[in-house]
Design an enzyme around this catalytic site. Structure first.
Site, short mmCIF file in Angstrom:
data_model
loop_
_atom_site.label_atom_id
_atom_site.label_comp_id
_atom_site.label_asym_id
_atom_site.label_seq_id
_atom_site.Cartn_x
_atom_site.Cartn_y
_atom_site.Cartn_z
N ARG A 243 0.76 -1.08 0.15
CA ARG A 243 -0.02 -0.03 0.12
C ARG A 243 0.90 1.45 0.04
O ARG A 243 1.89 1.22 0.70
CB ARG A 243 -0.82 0.00 1.19
CG ARG A 243 -2.06 -0.59 1.14
CD ARG A 243 -3.21 0.28 0.45
NE ARG A 243 -4.53 -0.56 0.17
CZ ARG A 243 -4.91 -1.79 -0.64
NH1 ARG A 243 -4.01 -1.95 -1.59
NH2 ARG A 243 -6.02 -2.10 -0.61
N GLU A 272 -2.02 8.13 -4.87
CA GLU A 272 -2.64 7.43 -5.84
C GLU A 272 -4.00 8.15 -6.19
O GLU A 272 -4.62 8.41 -5.25
CB GLU A 272 -2.73 5.90 -5.57
CG GLU A 272 -1.57 5.25 -5.66
CD GLU A 272 -1.73 3.84 -5.56
OE1 GLU A 272 -2.72 2.88 -5.97
OE2 GLU A 272 -0.88 3.12 -4.97
N HIS A 290 -0.42 0.03 -9.73
CA HIS A 290 -1.11 -0.78 -8.76
C HIS A 290 -1.98 -1.95 -9.43
O HIS A 290 -2.97 -1.89 -9.54
CB HIS A 290 -2.04 0.38 -8.12
CG HIS A 290 -2.64 -0.52 -6.84
ND1 HIS A 290 -2.89 0.53 -5.69
CD2 HIS A 290 -2.83 -1.47 -6.20
CE1 HIS A 290 -3.32 -0.22 -4.70
NE2 HIS A 290 -3.23 -1.54 -5.10
P1 NAD Z 1 -2.77 -10.22 5.14
O1 NAD Z 1 -3.73 -9.51 6.11
O2 NAD Z 1 -3.06 -11.52 4.85
O3 NAD Z 1 -1.44 -9.85 5.84
C1 NAD Z 1 -0.60 -8.83 6.09
C2 NAD Z 1 0.36 -9.27 7.47
O4 NAD Z 1 0.88 -7.89 7.67
C3 NAD Z 1 -0.44 -9.67 8.69
O5 NAD Z 1 0.11 -10.94 8.77
C4 NAD Z 1 -0.03 -8.69 9.74
O6 NAD Z 1 0.18 -9.14 10.77
C5 NAD Z 1 1.11 -7.87 9.30
N1 NAD Z 1 1.34 -6.71 9.78
C6 NAD Z 1 0.48 -5.52 9.89
N2 NAD Z 1 1.29 -4.65 10.10
C7 NAD Z 1 2.59 -4.79 10.37
C8 NAD Z 1 3.72 -4.20 10.73
N3 NAD Z 1 3.86 -3.01 10.86
N4 NAD Z 1 4.95 -5.09 10.57
C9 NAD Z 1 5.00 -6.27 10.25
N5 NAD Z 1 3.79 -6.75 9.77
C10 NAD Z 1 2.80 -6.11 9.88
O7 NAD Z 1 -2.65 -9.29 4.04
P2 NAD Z 1 -2.31 -9.75 2.45
O8 NAD Z 1 -3.49 -10.14 1.71
O9 NAD Z 1 -1.06 -10.35 2.57
O10 NAD Z 1 -1.99 -8.20 1.72
C11 NAD Z 1 -0.83 -7.58 2.22
C12 NAD Z 1 -0.84 -6.12 1.49
O11 NAD Z 1 -0.89 -6.23 0.27
C13 NAD Z 1 -1.86 -5.19 1.99
O12 NAD Z 1 -1.65 -3.99 2.33
C14 NAD Z 1 -2.97 -5.19 0.75
O13 NAD Z 1 -3.78 -4.08 0.74
C15 NAD Z 1 -1.96 -5.16 -0.30
N6 NAD Z 1 -2.26 -5.70 -1.46
C16 NAD Z 1 -1.84 -5.06 -2.94
C17 NAD Z 1 -2.37 -5.62 -4.01
C18 NAD Z 1 -1.95 -4.88 -5.36
O14 NAD Z 1 -2.45 -4.62 -6.24
N7 NAD Z 1 -0.53 -4.39 -5.12
C19 NAD Z 1 -3.26 -6.26 -4.13
C20 NAD Z 1 -3.68 -7.19 -2.94
C21 NAD Z 1 -3.18 -6.79 -1.71
#
Ligand code: NAD
Length: 316
Positions: A243, A272, A290
């Protein structure tokens, strides 16, 4: 007959599943300012990130019983308010993890062979300065045997680790919630190889990784800023497909300019859809707008998962 408005579209597989189950699915996009009126004729709405489902809209659409988000983030939906009115809100968090993970490696393979720069310079200079460019991009490196640091070890972080392990990389992972277990490599022929992985401290990831990939949500401040860049290995590379806001962009530019960071791959940005010009123009940054989840396979999985969640809800 239950009617669903898929206002940001839905993959044909999902639409077909819903229709087979007897639902009516409309996929034409109703403009935001006409949604309140249109939704009076529907029982549910699905959205991606474009359509906003805010409190004001929810107050005008008493028939809506379900909001489906194709994808992960629900920033465009007033989730708590909807649930307080008894409206179900569902999403498809796991469907795109592999697509995002693969994009991380698209950026890494790009950076280690200078493709972000070569793709910009070859069209302009490839015919006149071929040998100079060849020399400029001669010191590529391989990923195998290198260490990738993964910050945020949830669905996408683990999928990224699995791809890295398959490439023969070492994985160092950090999460707020420690993990100590196996990741499974799914190989050709149905062969499954469990590989033990244990999370370490954030400092260990930052200090010992050749590449660092971010997979956390955005909280209130960047996870990687000037202080963290200073503790990284010289020549480290950084990828952000999570993000905007999770990396301090000004600190990243300074670290790229000083050579501390050799390259970056960014799919997400501050502000964005109007990212900072200095980020967009930087020769050491591989850029995508993105598109982490934007693969045909992910959209199919999202459509199918959304359809089954909707069917399950209305058939309960
Ligand atoms: P998820 O909830 O499965 O995993 C996120 C992990 O981050 C969790 O295990 C949580 O404990 C950990 N976390 C939160 N804050 C933290 C910190 N400060 N330090 C360390 N760990 C921390 O989510 P996900 O499905 O793996 O998605 C991860 C990220 O990817 C999200 O921000 C999501 O919005 C983003 N995403 C981006 C796209 C894209 O198009 N680029 C697509 C899907 C998801």
């Amino acid at each position: 007959m239950i009617k669903i408005l898929a206002n940001d579209g839905i993959d044909p597989i999902g639409k077909a599943l819903l229709e087979k189950a007897g639902f009516v699915v409309d996929t034409e996009t109703v403009p935001q300012d006409q949604l309140a009126e249109a939704l009076k004729n529907y029982d549910g709405i699905t959205v991606r990130s474009a359509t906003k489902v805010r409190q004001e809209l929810l107050d005008q659409v008493p028939n809506i019983k379900l909001i489906g988000r194709g994808g992960v983030g629900m920033d465009n939906i007033d989730v708590e308010y909807a649930r307080s009115k008894g409206i179900a809100v569902v999403n498809t968090p796991a469907a795109s993890s592999l697509s995002v993970a693969e994009l991380v490696f698209a950026h890494l393979f790009t950076g280690v062979r200078f493709l972000q720069d070569a793709n910009r310079k070859m069209p302009a200079e490839g015919a006149t300065k071929f040998n100079a460019l060849k020399k400029a991009y001669a010191k590529g490196i391989e990923l195998r045997g290198k260490t990738i640091g993964i910050i945020g070890f949830g669905r996408i972080g683990r999928e990224t680790a699995t791809v890295a392990l398959g490439l023969g990389m070492n994985v160092l992972a950090y999460d707020l919630f420690p993990f100590d277990g196996n990741l499974t490599l799914n190989l050709q022929g149905g062969i499954q190889v469990p590989i033990p992985v244990k999370t370490v401290s954030l400092d260990e990831v930052i200090a010992n990784s050749d590449f660092i990939s971010l997979h956390t949500p955005f909280a209130d401040r960047p996870i990687l800023g000037a202080e963290e860049f200073a503790k990284m290995k010289d020549g480290v590379a950084v990828v952000n497909c999570s993000r905007g806001g999770t990396i301090d962009e000004a600190a990243l530019i300074a670290a790229l300019d000083s050579g501390k960071v050799s390259f970056a791959g960014l799919d997400v940005f501050d502000n964005e859809p109007t990212p900072n010009e200095a980020i967009l123009a930087h020769p050491k940054i591989s850029l995508t707008p993105h598109i982490g989840a934007a693969t045909n396979e992910a959209q199919e999985r999202i459509g199918a998962e959304l359809a089954s969640l909707i069917i399950e809800h209305f058939n309960k």
